[in-house]
Enzyme design. Structure first.
Site, mmCIF file in Angstrom:
data_model
loop_
_atom_site.group_PDB
_atom_site.id
_atom_site.type_symbol
_atom_site.label_atom_id
_atom_site.label_comp_id
_atom_site.label_asym_id
_atom_site.label_seq_id
_atom_site.Cartn_x
_atom_site.Cartn_y
_atom_site.Cartn_z
ATOM 1 N N LYS A 89 0.714 -1.205 -0.049
ATOM 2 C CA LYS A 89 0.069 -0.184 -0.014
ATOM 3 C C LYS A 89 0.831 1.313 -0.113
ATOM 4 C CE LYS A 89 -0.303 -2.445 2.922
ATOM 5 N NZ LYS A 89 -0.675 -3.571 3.964
ATOM 6 N N GLU B 180 -5.136 -5.968 -4.380
ATOM 7 C CA GLU B 180 -6.064 -6.429 -3.864
ATOM 8 C C GLU B 180 -5.657 -6.584 -2.255
ATOM 9 O OE1 GLU B 180 -9.466 -6.134 -2.672
ATOM 10 O OE2 GLU B 180 -9.949 -7.196 -4.655
ATOM 11 N N GLY C 143 -6.783 -6.302 3.705
ATOM 12 C CA GLY C 143 -6.503 -7.713 3.935
ATOM 13 C C GLY C 143 -7.130 -8.490 2.989
ATOM 14 N N ILE D 37 -10.231 -8.781 2.708
ATOM 15 C CA ILE D 37 -11.659 -8.156 2.083
ATOM 16 C C ILE D 37 -11.645 -7.875 0.531
ATOM 17 C CG2 ILE D 37 -13.554 -6.507 2.355
ATOM 18 C CD1 ILE D 37 -12.493 -6.038 5.110
ATOM 19 N N GLY E 281 3.003 -8.750 18.580
ATOM 20 C CA GLY E 281 3.454 -8.714 17.350
ATOM 21 C C GLY E 281 2.548 -8.225 16.171
ATOM 22 N N LYS F 253 -3.949 3.223 2.626
ATOM 23 C CA LYS F 253 -5.051 2.436 1.903
ATOM 24 C C LYS F 253 -6.435 3.139 1.344
ATOM 25 C CE LYS F 253 -3.804 -1.348 5.425
ATOM 26 N NZ LYS F 253 -4.320 -1.893 6.635
ATOM 27 N N GLY G 202 -2.820 -10.769 8.273
ATOM 28 C CA GLY G 202 -2.632 -12.311 8.514
ATOM 29 C C GLY G 202 -2.213 -13.213 7.122
HETATM 30 N N1 HSE Z 1 -0.777 -3.290 10.162
HETATM 31 C C1 HSE Z 1 -1.732 -3.410 9.464
HETATM 32 C C2 HSE Z 1 -3.066 -3.589 10.500
HETATM 33 C C3 HSE Z 1 -1.998 -4.582 8.476
HETATM 34 O O1 HSE Z 1 -3.066 -3.531 11.696
HETATM 35 O O2 HSE Z 1 -4.289 -3.687 9.948
HETATM 36 C C4 HSE Z 1 -1.115 -4.122 7.372
HETATM 37 O O3 HSE Z 1 -1.568 -3.056 6.667
#
Ligand code: HSE
Length: 428
Positions: A107, A131, A136, A138, A189, A207, A304
């Protein structure tokens, strides 16, 4: 078309390994759906010897992602390294120059260089798909550019940073302050290597800028996104908002107004009964509004291995099937440069001030608001200590400009300590 589609994967972190797993474990399913095999021919990452829990010995190895991007046996360059300059940008440019299609989860790269990359790719007859870069797993890019292609898009909103939503919802459920939840997110993490990307709203702003480009046919303009992070949200704000029937979310909103394109990523109050208000933990939600469809709400995992690799593979499968779209849904040469409009749409605001507990103090604040043309809807005082009284004010609809005028005048009154907190109440 039965020749295999050959992938070169640059980056073997969570997303890259997720893609390798899908390609290896679902080879037959992918081939059936695409009508041709989808295979990996080469990979690249920083460390060759690291055990990543997947078999890589079947693939050629390149230390340099640029060399990977230029290989003759690669049709699609899958960029899952991250970073908006340096190797990710160099290798993506090299891939386009070498006549490869690109699938990326990056992004930051597209928020900063998306328009130039789209122009280059389309001039070379290549596609860039992204995408996985937004929300993520979606399929929001597909929804916006394909499913809603018959709509004038009126507004796009979203909670698109799972880490911030995790922190904010845990503050509410556990009654803990921001710092404690930041530490918890860190231990789990969840935070990016630079945590400000998450809590400063930058990642979510990247985004939003990509969605705005597709929604409104404009050149990506991340620099015009009004950004505010969640670092100054207190447990008191969370609790006061809840008392009034709201939740605080790091909410992105973009809409085309009479004065230009408004793009905001900031903590906002939303009704607790709304889909956005109900969103818990690390989940993402994107709300798409169009003149024909009215409102579509998409909810799903924003990060994820499985979800992000799922999004990458959706793009890969489109390319394998021969489905090709301009990068931002219409030819890059026709994307307009939008005039940035800073929060011109009026809204009610939540204000929290720490007021000296003495006669006339509240009247002075009310006068400043009145002079700025701001009408008070509701007001509450909580938890006096010896000298100060926290005051909450919910305004009627006002513009950010009028509010800023009042906020600049308030410190000069000499009756307010600290910096007032001002959060927009978004109509969702
Ligand atoms: N760090 C982002 C989040 C995910 O916590 O949604 C990667 O863009």
């Amino acid at each position: 078309m039965t020749d295999p589609l050959r992938l070169g994967i640059a980056g073997l972190g969570t997303v890259g390994v997720g893609v390798v797993r899908i390609v290896r474990q679902k080879a037959a399913l992918l081939a059936e759906r695409a009508g041709r095999p989808v295979v990996i021919t080469a990979v690249s990452a920083r460390s060759k010897d690291k055990d990543r829990g997947v078999t890589l010995s079947d693939y050629a190895w390149e230390d340099d992602p640029v060399a990977l991007a230029q290989r003759d046996d690669v049709d699609v360059f899958v960029e899952v390294m991250g970073g908006h300059d340096g190797p990710a940008k160099d290798a993506t440019e090299a891939a386009i120059a070498a006549g490869k299609d690109v699938v990326t989860a990056n992004k930051a790269l597209l928020a900063h260089h998306g328009h130039a990359l789209a122009l280059a790719a389309e001039a070379a007859g290549r596609v860039i798909r992204f995408e996985a870069a937004v929300a993520g797993g979606i399929p929001v890019i597909k929804s916006l550019s394909e499913g809603l292609a018959g709509n004038e898009i009126t507004r796009v909103m979203g909670v698109m940073n799972g880490t911030c939503n995790y922190i904010l919802t845990r503050m509410q459920s556990e009654g803990l302050g921001y710092n404690a939840l930041f530490e918890e997110a860190n231990k789990l993490g969840f935070l990016e290597a630079d945590p400000n990307l998450d809590v400063g709203g930058i990642d979510a702003g990247h985004k939003l800028s990509l969605l705005a480009a597709i929604a409104f046919g404009t050149q990506v303009d991340f620099d015009s996104v009004e950004l505010e992070g969640i670092q100054n949200i207190t447990i008191e704000d969370i609790n006061h908002a809840a008392d009034m029937g709201y939740r605080i979310k790091l909410l992105g909103v973009c809409q085309m107004t009479g004065r230009g394109l408004e793009q905001r990523m900031s903590p906002c109050l939303v009704p607790d009964s709304s889909p956005l208000g109900q969103l818990e933990g690390g989940t993402n939600m994107v709300v798409l509004e169009g003149d024909q469809v009215e409102q579509v709400v998409l909810r799903g995992p924003g990060a994820g291995m499985g979800p992000t690799a799922s999004a990458v593979m959706g793009d890969v499968m489109d390319i394998a099937r021969g489905f090709r779209l301009p990068v931002f849904g219409k030819p890059a040469t026709t994307l307009t440069r939008a005039t940035p409009a800073r929060a011109v749409t009026p809204a009610p605001y939540y204000l929290r001030l720490s007021l000296e507990d003495k006669p006339g103090a509240l009247a002075k604040v009310a006068t400043v608001l009145g002079e700025a043309g701001i009408s008070i809807d509701r007001m509450r005082q909580y938890d006096h200590d010896a000298t100060t009284a926290p005051v909450l004010i919910v305004t009627h609809k006002t513009t950010r400009a009028d509010l800023d005028a009042a906020l600049q005048a308030i410190p000069r009154l000499g009756v307010v300590s600290g910096t007032p907190v001002a959060l927009r109440i978004e109509q969702v």
